[in-house]
Every structure is written in C-alpha cells, then in structure tokens.
Design an enzyme around this catalytic site. Structure first.
Site, PDB file in Angstrom:
ATOM      1  N   GLY A 185       0.836  -1.187   0.000  1.00 55.44           N
ATOM      2  CA  GLY A 185       0.000   0.000   0.000  1.00 55.44           C
ATOM      3  C   GLY A 185       0.870   1.235   0.000  1.00 55.44           C
ATOM      4  O   GLY A 185       2.094   1.159  -0.184  1.00 55.44           O
ATOM      5  N   GLU A 206       3.619  -8.664  -1.582  1.00 55.79           N
ATOM      6  CA  GLU A 206       2.192  -8.311  -1.605  1.00 55.79           C
ATOM      7  C   GLU A 206       1.361  -9.583  -1.771  1.00 55.79           C
ATOM      8  O   GLU A 206       1.591 -10.363  -2.692  1.00 55.79           O
ATOM      9  CB  GLU A 206       1.898  -7.334  -2.746  1.00 55.79           C
ATOM     10  CG  GLU A 206       0.432  -7.036  -2.972  1.00 55.79           C
ATOM     11  CD  GLU A 206      -0.269  -6.535  -1.725  1.00 55.79           C
ATOM     12  OE1 GLU A 206      -1.266  -7.173  -1.331  1.00 55.79           O
ATOM     13  OE2 GLU A 206       0.169  -5.508  -1.150  1.00 55.79           O
ATOM     14  N   ASP A 313      -9.420   8.341  11.411  1.00 53.47           N
ATOM     15  CA  ASP A 313      -8.923   6.977  11.239  1.00 53.47           C
ATOM     16  C   ASP A 313      -9.554   5.972  12.186  1.00 53.47           C
ATOM     17  O   ASP A 313      -9.679   4.791  11.850  1.00 53.47           O
ATOM     18  CB  ASP A 313      -7.401   6.944  11.432  1.00 53.47           C
ATOM     19  CG  ASP A 313      -6.647   7.560  10.272  1.00 53.47           C
ATOM     20  OD1 ASP A 313      -7.295   8.058   9.339  1.00 53.47           O
ATOM     21  OD2 ASP A 313      -5.400   7.555  10.316  1.00 53.47           O
ATOM     22  N   HIS A 445      -0.020  27.029 -20.295  1.00 56.33           N
ATOM     23  CA  HIS A 445       1.038  26.367 -21.068  1.00 56.33           C
ATOM     24  C   HIS A 445       2.352  27.095 -20.845  1.00 56.33           C
ATOM     25  O   HIS A 445       2.386  28.327 -20.840  1.00 56.33           O
ATOM     26  CB  HIS A 445       0.682  26.392 -22.554  1.00 56.33           C
ATOM     27  CG  HIS A 445       1.775  25.868 -23.428  1.00 56.33           C
ATOM     28  ND1 HIS A 445       2.000  24.524 -23.598  1.00 56.33           N
ATOM     29  CD2 HIS A 445       2.706  26.516 -24.176  1.00 56.33           C
ATOM     30  CE1 HIS A 445       3.025  24.350 -24.418  1.00 56.33           C
ATOM     31  NE2 HIS A 445       3.480  25.542 -24.788  1.00 56.33           N
TER      32      HIS A 445
END
Length: 466
Positions: A185, A206, A313, A445
C-alpha cells in the site's frame, strides 16, 4: 459543564475539529497522550515526505549529466537525513501548539478514558504530569486515530531492531543494505522508494495479485514497471507464512502459486494495514459499537451514545489525514446547527513515491461494476512539453467519465508531482463537472497539468497532441 466540546486526540482530525469548535464560539479542550499533531505530523505524513524529498534529491544526482550539470562527489549523511525529518516534524508540532493557544483551546496532556455521565460521557484524564482530572462537556469527539497493524502469530511484529513499522523506519541509526517490505500500500511503497533511493536492496511482498491494489489496475501495472526500473523487486500473490529473526537479520517464509520460498534481509518493514486506537477508552462499557477494530458511526460522526462522536482513522478507511479533518469540520458544524458541509465529495489518495501516484473517484473497473457506460481518456507525459523540458516524462493521466451524463467519475495519475495536480480533478468531481466544463477550461502552457486536459479530451476523441 467544564466545556462545550472535548476532543480526544490532537492529530489532523482532532486539532482541526477543536479549532473549528473554537471559531464557532465553543469552549473547547483537547486531550492528547503523546504529541500535538498526532501520528501524521510527528511520525507519518509530514516526516516521511521530508525523508522522501532527501531520497529524491539524492537519486536525481544520477541524472545531472542529462541537464548539463556535473558534480565531483556524491554521498549522503544518513544521520542528517533523519535529523532533517525530525526537525520538520518539530517545527510543525510547535505550529499546532501556537494554533491551540491562538484559539484559546485548553490542551490537556494525558490519556483519556470515558465514563458514563449525565448526557455526554465524562472524560477522565490520567495526566502526564501525574494524577488525574475529570472533565465534563456537552459533546465529546473521539479522534484517537490508528496505528500500524501487526500479525504476531507469524512474526510480523516490531521489535525496534530488525522488524519495523513506519515509526521505527523513520529513525534508524543507519540505512540497511537489504530490506523486505511486507505490504504494497502507500506506506509500504513510500518506504521502499525512500530506502531504494539511498541504495538499499529492497523486496516488496504483496499478498494480492498486484501492488497498490486500491489504485486503478493500469496505474498499478505502470507503477510496478517504473519501480522495477529503479531496482525495486516484487513478489506479488505471495503470502507470508512466518518471519524469523536470524543472526544476520530476518528470514521471511513465503508461499506463492503453491510453492514455498525464503527471503533474507537485514530488516523488514511491516506495512499490512491499520488498526483503530479503540483500546483503554472505556468504549465497551458505554455500549459503543466496534467493528473490526474501528468505531461505528453514522455519516455525521454520531456513535449512538448521547453526546459522543468519532471522526477520522478510528472510524475506518480511508485512513487519510485530509479525510479526518473534513469529517471533523462536518461533525462540529452539525453539532453547532450549521448546514452540513459536503460529505459526498470524493477523497483523493496520494502515494509520494518516485514516480508519484494520485487518484480520486472511481477506477475504471469500479465504474463498470456500477453499470456505468464508461468513457476512458489517457494522455502520456512523454509528449507533454513541460514534462519533456523537465526531464520528467514517465507516467500518464487517465480519466473515467460516465458516458450517459458526461460526468467525470474518476481520475488516476502517475508521474512527477501528480500529487499536486489531483486536486484539480477532485474539485471537478465535487462540482459535478462534465466533459463540457473540463474541455472548456483553459489550462496554462507549458505545464504538466495540460495532460489533464488532454486526457479529458481523449475520452471523447478530441485529443490534440497525440
């Protein structure tokens, strides 16, 4: 009542909630058992970015000749790299203390525990300085955050020496020569990227079939290819059966495709997820519902216990500082009787590796799973003028539209500084922009953000520079 609001936890969710409460005229206190700013500021978001910047600058030295620049000698002082990271965290910690003082928020240093009270629960604080203090408030908001998940049964538990979580990985005395990172992650990939930049041999494990599994599949594949180009190694679809500490470091036993293997390294970093800080708060006695280590709330932060709320959290994924702050402001404004702030806005996610990864909204697969008539646009940085001039041509921008309504429903990016650009797409989705607005927007730009415009045009067959 001693206070109108008591916030437990002074991370980015908690201290922002306290500030907003004070702005609304509420007498506010905040209880923190460790340091103002929480994990994010002291041991997470901020100091890791300082480390990653050091790694990025050092790694760029390999490419100076491409810019017509030469240096006689390259090297790094690991102690100073770590010291700079800690200095950045200390500076911001002091900044939070200033904000608390400015808004007349009482900071109480200690560990909080909740007990039944008349109305909202009472807050009993075991003070750092000794003794205890019992507080009452009309509203109590839990913002206790989360910590790294460990799996002691297979040895994935920090020991401060050879097995680390993110916390130990930020303050070692030396950079290890070899490292295993368990979990791909954002946290695992960021540390893998940092240590690889300083020359460590890093292997990432993983369990799922691809790295960065929450990202769009195209981005995940491109990211792995880019990381492997930098020397990172990956073992995907591999489960850790056991981690053993050895004389030389660690040995990790894997199983993948029915075959076993053992990897060895100096140290291992455990980055297998997050657990909410729900222990020792007295929640069970109050009847607060806990699900898989996180407090259950309604969409406004209410726990179901009178006067008790939770944000950030500790309430579950996504475990992101900006999500916690947003939820905290929403919660306190609702308590104050103000119109609710938008909680339907998509939450952008960022991984500050090299290259960077950023996303917001639905992946292409998720959009299809929802039955949308999907239109996808892509634009590579390798044909973007600013990217070419900067020598940052790796990566691309991908957009996902609902073909029936024209609404932008997702955006995914990999490349230099994409974490700074993703907010443009987050704003577009929040404002319910369609392809018409995105096509009509004038982009400056030369900028890398022009790739955002081109990717939007590409979804409708109007791309200009391919």
């Amino acid at each position: 009542m001693d206070f109108d609001v008591i916030v437990i936890g002074a991370g980015p969710g908690g201290y922002v909630t306290a500030i907003r409460a004070a702005q609304l005229g509420m007498k506010t206190a905040i209880v923190e058992r460790e340091a103002l700013g929480g994990v994010c500021l002291n041991w997470g978001c901020i100091p890791t970015k300082a480390l990653l910047k050091s790694g990025e600058v050092y790694e760029q030295l390999d490419h100076l000749a491409e810019y017509g620049i030469t240096v006689e000698k390259r090297g790094f002082d690991f102690t100073k790299v770590i010291a700079r990271s800690r200095k950045v965290a200390s500076q911001l910690n002091a900044g939070v203390a200033f904000l608390m003082k400015k808004h007349k928020i009482e900071v109480i240093d200690g560990a909080a525990k909740l007990e039944k009270g008349q109305g909202a629960p009472k807050v009993v604080v075991a003070l750092k300085a000794g003794g205890s203090r019992t507080l009452s408030a009309k509203h109590v908001i839990l913002a206790t955050g989360a910590r790294a998940r460990t799996i002691p049964a297979v040895g994935l538990e920090p020991d401060g020496d050879r097995v680390w979580t993110y916390r130990e990985a930020m303050t070692p005395k030396t950079a290890p020569k070899t490292m295993i990172v368990v979990g791909s992650g954002a946290i695992g990939i960021e540390f893998a990227s940092f240590y690889r930049a300083l020359g460590s041999e890093v292997t990432v494990i993983e369990a799922l079939p691809r790295i960065l599994p929450v990202e769009d599949e195209e981005v995940s594949k491109a990211a792995q290819k880019a990381f492997e180009k930098r020397g990172l190694k990956f073992r995907v679809g591999a489960s850790v059966k056991k981690l053993t500490r050895t004389k030389a470091g660690v040995a990790v036993e894997l199983e993948a495709d029915g075959k076993s293997a053992t990897l060895e390294a100096d140290v291992a970093i455990v980055a297998v997820g997050i657990s909410g800080n729900v222990e020792d708060l007295g929640l069970e006695a109050l009847g607060v519902k806990i699900d898989r280590g996180h407090v259950v709330t309604d969409r406004h932060g209410a726990t179901g216990v009178a006067g008790l709320y939770a944000i950030g959290d500790v309430t579950g994924p996504p475990w992101l500082a900006h999500k916690a702050s947003h939820e905290g402001v929403h919660c306190i404004e609702r308590i104050a009787g103000l119109p609710s702030s938008n909680l339907t806005a998509p939450i952008p996610g960022c991984t500050y590796s090299n290259p960077q990864i950023a996303s917001v909204g639905l992946t292409e697969a998720q959009a299809k799973d929802q039955g949308l008539e999907v239109k996808v646009g892509r634009f590579p940085f390798k044909v973007n003028g600013k990217a070419i001039a900067s020598g940052e041509t790796e990566g691309f921008v991908k957009t996902v539209f609902d073909g029936k309504t024209g609404a932008l429903v997702g955006a995914h990016m990999i490349g230099a500084e994409v974490t700074e650009m993703i907010q443009g797409f987050a704003l577009a989705i929040t404002l319910e922009a369609t392809e018409a607005e995105l096509h009509a927007t004038v982009y400056p730009h030369p900028t890398m953000s022009e790739a955002m415009h081109e990717a939007s045009l590409d979804a409708y067959g109007k791309v200009l520079h391919i």
